[in-house]
Write a protein that holds these residues in place. Sequence first.
Motif, PDB file in Angstrom:
ATOM      1  N   ASP A 193      89.623 162.605 146.052  1.00 13.77           N
ATOM      2  CA  ASP A 193      88.901 162.369 147.293  1.00 13.77           C
ATOM      3  C   ASP A 193      88.539 163.717 147.912  1.00 13.77           C
ATOM      4  N   ALA A 194      87.268 163.905 148.213  1.00 17.33           N
ATOM      5  CA  ALA A 194      86.798 165.175 148.762  1.00 17.33           C
ATOM      6  C   ALA A 194      86.908 165.183 150.281  1.00 17.33           C
ATOM      7  N   LEU A 195      87.479 166.254 150.813  1.00 13.95           N
ATOM      8  CA  LEU A 195      87.570 166.455 152.257  1.00 13.95           C
ATOM      9  C   LEU A 195      87.188 167.900 152.570  1.00 13.95           C
ATOM     10  N   THR A 196      86.484 168.092 153.664  1.00 13.27           N
ATOM     11  CA  THR A 196      86.144 169.435 154.118  1.00 13.27           C
ATOM     12  C   THR A 196      86.849 169.711 155.437  1.00 13.27           C
ATOM     13  N   LEU A 197      87.574 170.825 155.486  1.00  9.10           N
ATOM     14  CA  LEU A 197      88.302 171.248 156.682  1.00  9.10           C
ATOM     15  C   LEU A 197      87.607 172.445 157.298  1.00  9.10           C
ATOM     16  N   GLN A 198      87.252 172.350 158.573  1.00 14.21           N
ATOM     17  CA  GLN A 198      86.657 173.467 159.302  1.00 14.21           C
ATOM     18  C   GLN A 198      87.732 174.136 160.160  1.00 14.21           C
ATOM     19  N   LEU A 199      87.996 175.415 159.903  1.00 14.94           N
ATOM     20  CA  LEU A 199      88.974 176.157 160.683  1.00 14.94           C
ATOM     21  C   LEU A 199      88.384 176.577 162.024  1.00 14.94           C
ATOM     22  N   LYS A 200      89.269 176.827 162.962  1.00 16.57           N
ATOM     23  CA  LYS A 200      88.830 177.234 164.302  1.00 16.57           C
ATOM     24  C   LYS A 200      88.396 178.701 164.329  1.00 16.57           C
ATOM     25  N   TRP A 201      88.939 179.498 163.409  1.00 19.95           N
ATOM     26  CA  TRP A 201      88.650 180.929 163.449  1.00 19.95           C
ATOM     27  C   TRP A 201      88.575 181.453 162.026  1.00 19.95           C
ATOM     28  N   VAL A 202      88.482 182.743 161.878  1.00 17.67           N
ATOM     29  CA  VAL A 202      88.336 183.354 160.559  1.00 17.67           C
ATOM     30  C   VAL A 202      89.583 183.103 159.708  1.00 17.67           C
ATOM     31  N   THR A 203      89.472 183.393 158.427  1.00 19.19           N
ATOM     32  CA  THR A 203      90.597 183.190 157.504  1.00 19.19           C
ATOM     33  C   THR A 203      91.738 184.134 157.864  1.00 19.19           C
ATOM     34  N   GLN A 204      92.823 183.568 158.356  1.00 18.65           N
ATOM     35  CA  GLN A 204      93.992 184.351 158.735  1.00 18.65           C
ATOM     36  C   GLN A 204      95.209 183.428 158.757  1.00 18.65           C
ATOM     37  N   ALA A 205      96.384 184.025 158.968  1.00 19.48           N
ATOM     38  CA  ALA A 205      97.628 183.273 158.835  1.00 19.48           C
ATOM     39  C   ALA A 205      97.832 182.240 159.936  1.00 19.48           C
ATOM     40  N   GLN A 206      96.972 182.217 160.921  1.00 19.79           N
ATOM     41  CA  GLN A 206      96.960 181.116 161.888  1.00 19.79           C
ATOM     42  C   GLN A 206      96.800 179.789 161.157  1.00 19.79           C
ATOM     43  N   PHE A 207      96.192 179.828 159.981  1.00 20.79           N
ATOM     44  CA  PHE A 207      95.923 178.634 159.180  1.00 20.79           C
ATOM     45  C   PHE A 207      96.670 178.671 157.843  1.00 20.79           C
ATOM     46  N   ALA A 208      97.769 179.384 157.819  1.00 19.08           N
ATOM     47  CA  ALA A 208      98.493 179.611 156.563  1.00 19.08           C
ATOM     48  C   ALA A 208      98.852 178.313 155.853  1.00 19.08           C
ATOM     49  N   GLY A 209      99.242 177.287 156.599  1.00 18.34           N
ATOM     50  CA  GLY A 209      99.659 176.038 155.975  1.00 18.34           C
ATOM     51  C   GLY A 209      98.574 175.430 155.102  1.00 18.34           C
ATOM     52  N   TYR A 210      97.345 175.465 155.579  1.00 17.11           N
ATOM     53  CA  TYR A 210      96.226 174.877 154.836  1.00 17.11           C
ATOM     54  C   TYR A 210      95.845 175.748 153.643  1.00 17.11           C
ATOM     55  N   LEU A 211      95.853 177.060 153.844  1.00 19.86           N
ATOM     56  CA  LEU A 211      95.498 177.972 152.770  1.00 19.86           C
ATOM     57  C   LEU A 211      96.541 177.936 151.658  1.00 19.86           C
ATOM     58  N   VAL A 212      97.815 177.865 152.041  1.00 24.60           N
ATOM     59  CA  VAL A 212      98.888 177.772 151.050  1.00 24.60           C
ATOM     60  C   VAL A 212      98.814 176.445 150.304  1.00 24.60           C
ATOM     61  N   ALA A 213      98.558 175.362 151.030  1.00 17.24           N
ATOM     62  CA  ALA A 213      98.466 174.045 150.389  1.00 17.24           C
ATOM     63  C   ALA A 213      97.361 174.024 149.342  1.00 17.24           C
ATOM     64  N   GLU A 214      96.255 174.692 149.642  1.00 14.55           N
ATOM     65  CA  GLU A 214      95.158 174.765 148.673  1.00 14.55           C
ATOM     66  C   GLU A 214      95.551 175.634 147.484  1.00 14.55           C
ATOM     67  N   SER A 215      96.115 176.811 147.769  1.00 10.52           N
ATOM     68  CA  SER A 215      96.451 177.751 146.706  1.00 10.52           C
ATOM     69  C   SER A 215      97.549 177.239 145.776  1.00 10.52           C
ATOM     70  N   LYS A 216      98.533 176.559 146.330  1.00 12.89           N
ATOM     71  CA  LYS A 216      99.684 176.093 145.547  1.00 12.89           C
ATOM     72  C   LYS A 216      99.447 174.737 144.895  1.00 12.89           C
ATOM     73  N   GLY A 217      98.291 174.154 145.120  1.00  7.53           N
ATOM     74  CA  GLY A 217      97.978 172.879 144.477  1.00  7.53           C
ATOM     75  C   GLY A 217      98.557 171.663 145.160  1.00  7.53           C
ATOM     76  N   PHE A 218      98.986 171.809 146.422  1.00  6.93           N
ATOM     77  CA  PHE A 218      99.571 170.661 147.132  1.00  6.93           C
ATOM     78  C   PHE A 218      98.527 169.586 147.414  1.00  6.93           C
ATOM     79  N   TYR A 219      97.286 169.996 147.659  1.00 13.33           N
ATOM     80  CA  TYR A 219      96.227 169.005 147.857  1.00 13.33           C
ATOM     81  C   TYR A 219      95.912 168.289 146.540  1.00 13.33           C
ATOM     82  N   ASP A 220      95.908 169.034 145.458  1.00 11.54           N
ATOM     83  CA  ASP A 220      95.678 168.411 144.152  1.00 11.54           C
ATOM     84  C   ASP A 220      96.742 167.349 143.867  1.00 11.54           C
TER      85      ASP A 220
END
Length: 324
Positions: free
Chosen positions: A24-51
């Motif tokens: 299932d495709a989902l698009t997430l729009q962050l509130k600000w630039v790529t930074q650790a304020q959004f670490a949970g989402y970036l880590v989930a993507e990188s570690k394959g948790f969304y997959d």
Amino acid sequence: MKNTIAGLLVGALALSTAPAFAQDALTLQLKWVTQAQFAGYLVAESKGFYDEENLDVTILAGGPNIAPEQVIAGGGADIIVTWMAAGMAARESGVPLVNIAQPFKRSGLMMICPTETEITEVADFPGHTLGVWFFGNEYPFFAWMNKEGIATDGSEGGVTVLQQSFDIQPMIQGQADCISVMTYNEYGQALDAGYGPDNLTIFNYTEMGNDLLEDGLYVMEESLSDPAKVDAYTRFVRASMKGWAYAAENPEEAAQIVVDMDDTGAATLDHQLYMTGEVAKLVDPTDPKLDMATYERTVKALLDQSIIKAEPEGAYTTVVTDGL
């Protein structure tokens, strides 16, 4: 006959190597630039948790010219990260946003004043210039000033508001007597510049009881009528919270993931590591549910300041977090 069998074997092999279900495709729009304020989402993507949750998630960076509320209203995202004040204001303006989860439990917002300004308490503010971010970030400040009975129009007995850049330069250059900072970002910049508790007066919104809910997850109301979408949102939140937990337990790796996923090259490892540690103090990775006491305080502050005109209805749902 041999050709028929061979064809069947090829077909069977193709089926065995294809995924059982399309993601299932989902698009997430962050509130600000790529930074650790959004670490949970970036880590989930990188570690394959969304997959693991059968999701194909696209993460869009934000910035000074990107309003998440406008992006989702225009169909450019399924989920956005935004502050509740901005979400509520957008909802009342006709963008029917609904909070589905609230990973950030505490505010990271502060105002800092160098000691040479001789500002030691709120009563010292009148007559001074205070730096404030806009684009939806100004609402907590104006709610605070309204609570204190301090005018913000530059009149006698009030304060002058400077639309602040997203850094500490207005304080360093003397454009503002006090500036807004986040505990996990600009305050670190102030520390690097030689400022700290010994030469600053610090007004912490949470400690003052003036904190309004910050980074939450919002979707369009109509999408919640689709059970398949609700199911996808539920899996998204579950994977995201796994990402937040992993980031808290592995800050060095999380910071490196943030740096690696920043396409601009602006993120530095040292600062992202600082941010990861500070953001972890604001997020409860075990509980993405909306805290009703903080929600009601946020709504009251927005009503008192006339940021919203009426008590919101349907502005949040527990259907996603109840399904975790």
